[in-house]
Scaffold this motif. Sequence first.
Motif, PDB file in Angstrom:
ATOM      1  N   LEU A  86       0.821  -1.207   0.000  1.00  0.00           N
ATOM      2  CA  LEU A  86       0.000   0.000   0.000  1.00  0.00           C
ATOM      3  C   LEU A  86       0.858   1.261   0.000  1.00  0.00           C
ATOM      4  CD1 LEU A  86      -2.772  -1.206   2.418  1.00  0.00           C
ATOM      5  CD2 LEU A  86      -3.148  -0.376   0.090  1.00  0.00           C
ATOM      6  N   GLU A  87       0.359   2.260  -0.676  1.00  0.00           N
ATOM      7  CA  GLU A  87       1.019   3.551  -0.810  1.00  0.00           C
ATOM      8  C   GLU A  87       0.103   4.648  -0.292  1.00  0.00           C
ATOM      9  OE1 GLU A  87       3.030   2.076  -5.050  1.00  0.00           O
ATOM     10  OE2 GLU A  87       1.583   3.732  -4.989  1.00  0.00           O
ATOM     11  N   PRO A  88       0.663   5.782   0.119  1.00  0.00           N
ATOM     12  CA  PRO A  88      -0.198   6.881   0.574  1.00  0.00           C
ATOM     13  C   PRO A  88      -1.237   7.290  -0.468  1.00  0.00           C
ATOM     14  CG  PRO A  88       2.069   7.303   1.198  1.00  0.00           C
ATOM     15  CD  PRO A  88       2.084   6.074   0.330  1.00  0.00           C
ATOM     16  N   GLU A  89      -0.918   7.129  -1.734  1.00  0.00           N
ATOM     17  CA  GLU A  89      -1.855   7.466  -2.800  1.00  0.00           C
ATOM     18  C   GLU A  89      -3.072   6.559  -2.828  1.00  0.00           C
ATOM     19  OE1 GLU A  89       1.902   9.275  -3.330  1.00  0.00           O
ATOM     20  OE2 GLU A  89       1.449   7.127  -3.202  1.00  0.00           O
ATOM     21  N   ASP A  90      -3.016   5.448  -2.114  1.00  0.00           N
ATOM     22  CA  ASP A  90      -4.158   4.550  -2.027  1.00  0.00           C
ATOM     23  C   ASP A  90      -5.185   5.018  -1.002  1.00  0.00           C
ATOM     24  OD1 ASP A  90      -3.174   2.645  -3.945  1.00  0.00           O
ATOM     25  OD2 ASP A  90      -1.819   1.876  -2.401  1.00  0.00           O
ATOM     26  N   THR A  91      -4.868   6.036  -0.246  1.00  0.00           N
ATOM     27  CA  THR A  91      -5.782   6.549   0.766  1.00  0.00           C
ATOM     28  C   THR A  91      -7.064   7.050   0.122  1.00  0.00           C
ATOM     29  OG1 THR A  91      -4.004   7.154   2.287  1.00  0.00           O
ATOM     30  CG2 THR A  91      -6.106   8.286   2.545  1.00  0.00           C
ATOM     31  N   ALA A  92      -8.189   6.517   0.570  1.00  0.00           N
ATOM     32  CA  ALA A  92      -9.488   6.870   0.004  1.00  0.00           C
ATOM     33  C   ALA A  92     -10.573   6.118   0.754  1.00  0.00           C
ATOM     34  CB  ALA A  92      -9.547   6.528  -1.485  1.00  0.00           C
ATOM     35  N   VAL A  93     -11.812   6.476   0.466  1.00  0.00           N
ATOM     36  CA  VAL A  93     -12.942   5.671   0.881  1.00  0.00           C
ATOM     37  C   VAL A  93     -13.179   4.637  -0.207  1.00  0.00           C
ATOM     38  CG1 VAL A  93     -15.392   5.621   1.449  1.00  0.00           C
ATOM     39  CG2 VAL A  93     -13.974   7.533   2.216  1.00  0.00           C
ATOM     40  N   TYR A  94     -13.214   3.389   0.182  1.00  0.00           N
ATOM     41  CA  TYR A  94     -13.381   2.301  -0.768  1.00  0.00           C
ATOM     42  C   TYR A  94     -14.820   1.797  -0.723  1.00  0.00           C
ATOM     43  CZ  TYR A  94      -8.418   1.998  -1.761  1.00  0.00           C
ATOM     44  OH  TYR A  94      -7.141   2.274  -2.178  1.00  0.00           O
ATOM     45  N   TYR A  95     -15.410   1.648  -1.910  1.00  0.00           N
ATOM     46  CA  TYR A  95     -16.794   1.231  -2.043  1.00  0.00           C
ATOM     47  C   TYR A  95     -16.893  -0.077  -2.813  1.00  0.00           C
ATOM     48  CZ  TYR A  95     -17.923   6.081  -0.824  1.00  0.00           C
ATOM     49  OH  TYR A  95     -18.029   7.297  -0.200  1.00  0.00           O
ATOM     50  N   CYS A  96     -17.732  -0.949  -2.337  1.00  0.00           N
ATOM     51  CA  CYS A  96     -18.103  -2.151  -3.053  1.00  0.00           C
ATOM     52  C   CYS A  96     -19.368  -1.872  -3.852  1.00  0.00           C
ATOM     53  CB  CYS A  96     -18.327  -3.298  -2.063  1.00  0.00           C
ATOM     54  SG  CYS A  96     -18.888  -4.840  -2.793  1.00  0.00           S
ATOM     55  N   ALA A  97     -19.458  -2.410  -5.062  1.00  0.00           N
ATOM     56  CA  ALA A  97     -20.606  -2.171  -5.918  1.00  0.00           C
ATOM     57  C   ALA A  97     -20.970  -3.429  -6.687  1.00  0.00           C
ATOM     58  CB  ALA A  97     -20.318  -1.026  -6.893  1.00  0.00           C
ATOM     59  N   ALA A  98     -22.244  -3.522  -7.070  1.00  0.00           N
ATOM     60  CA  ALA A  98     -22.757  -4.671  -7.806  1.00  0.00           C
ATOM     61  C   ALA A  98     -23.396  -4.230  -9.108  1.00  0.00           C
ATOM     62  CB  ALA A  98     -23.769  -5.443  -6.965  1.00  0.00           C
ATOM     63  N   ASP A  99     -23.073  -4.933 -10.178  1.00  0.00           N
ATOM     64  CA  ASP A  99     -23.630  -4.693 -11.503  1.00  0.00           C
ATOM     65  C   ASP A  99     -24.598  -5.821 -11.829  1.00  0.00           C
ATOM     66  OD1 ASP A  99     -24.226  -4.264 -14.153  1.00  0.00           O
ATOM     67  OD2 ASP A  99     -22.162  -4.345 -14.868  1.00  0.00           O
ATOM     68  N   LEU A 100     -25.871  -5.489 -11.964  1.00  0.00           N
ATOM     69  CA  LEU A 100     -26.895  -6.461 -12.315  1.00  0.00           C
ATOM     70  C   LEU A 100     -27.454  -6.235 -13.711  1.00  0.00           C
ATOM     71  CD1 LEU A 100     -26.848  -6.406  -9.098  1.00  0.00           C
ATOM     72  CD2 LEU A 100     -29.210  -7.221  -9.249  1.00  0.00           C
ATOM     73  N   SER A 101     -26.857  -5.333 -14.473  1.00  0.00           N
ATOM     74  CA  SER A 101     -27.400  -4.958 -15.775  1.00  0.00           C
ATOM     75  C   SER A 101     -27.257  -6.062 -16.815  1.00  0.00           C
ATOM     76  CB  SER A 101     -26.731  -3.680 -16.276  1.00  0.00           C
ATOM     77  OG  SER A 101     -25.386  -3.920 -16.650  1.00  0.00           O
ATOM     78  N   GLY A 102     -26.221  -6.866 -16.704  1.00  0.00           N
ATOM     79  CA  GLY A 102     -25.941  -7.871 -17.716  1.00  0.00           C
ATOM     80  C   GLY A 102     -25.314  -7.306 -18.973  1.00  0.00           C
ATOM     81  N   ARG A 103     -25.043  -6.007 -18.983  1.00  0.00           N
ATOM     82  CA  ARG A 103     -24.481  -5.348 -20.161  1.00  0.00           C
ATOM     83  C   ARG A 103     -23.232  -4.551 -19.838  1.00  0.00           C
ATOM     84  NH1 ARG A 103     -29.978  -4.808 -20.283  1.00  0.00           N
ATOM     85  NH2 ARG A 103     -29.817  -2.785 -19.193  1.00  0.00           N
ATOM     86  N   GLY A 104     -22.763  -4.616 -18.613  1.00  0.00           N
ATOM     87  CA  GLY A 104     -21.586  -3.866 -18.214  1.00  0.00           C
ATOM     88  C   GLY A 104     -20.297  -4.524 -18.642  1.00  0.00           C
ATOM     89  N   LEU A 105     -19.213  -3.768 -18.489  1.00  0.00           N
ATOM     90  CA  LEU A 105     -17.882  -4.240 -18.835  1.00  0.00           C
ATOM     91  C   LEU A 105     -17.058  -4.627 -17.612  1.00  0.00           C
ATOM     92  CD1 LEU A 105     -17.016  -1.564 -21.551  1.00  0.00           C
ATOM     93  CD2 LEU A 105     -17.957  -3.855 -21.903  1.00  0.00           C
ATOM     94  N   GLY A 106     -17.550  -4.291 -16.445  1.00  0.00           N
ATOM     95  CA  GLY A 106     -16.826  -4.567 -15.224  1.00  0.00           C
ATOM     96  C   GLY A 106     -16.017  -3.396 -14.725  1.00  0.00           C
TER      97      GLY A 106
END
Length: 125
Positions: A86-106
């Motif tokens: 880990l680097e100081p530049e990694d400092t952030a709020v991290y969010y988990c998300a879910a794609d249910l569209s079936g058309r996303g790229l990830g």
Amino acid sequence: QVQLVESGGGLVQAGGSLRLSCSASGRTFRMSYIGWFRQAPEKQREFVASLGLRYGIAQYSDSVKGRFIIYRDSAASTVTLQMNSLEPEDTAVYYCAADLSGRGLGTDIKSYEYWGQGTQVTVSS
């Protein structure tokens, strides 16, 4: 409907490691991707990593490739982000998300409909 809960954030020293977990509930069988995004102060939310749930393909941003690993836990409803070097530049709020569209790229944030509450990751020098 999908509910997501992140855990594992905290304060670590540069070069250290941290493990984030994303627990999903609800209509998880319809999820195409589980993604991790992060947002630092005064910056836009950016893609970090994602896991395609159909074929198990992982994708990473260039900034974390080789340092972070995303994988599915033995429990199908849990996805883990292992963060190494880990680097100081990694400092952030991290969010988990879910794609249910079936058309996303990830990697496209607009395809993610459901989001967790976020967990703070702070990396000190």
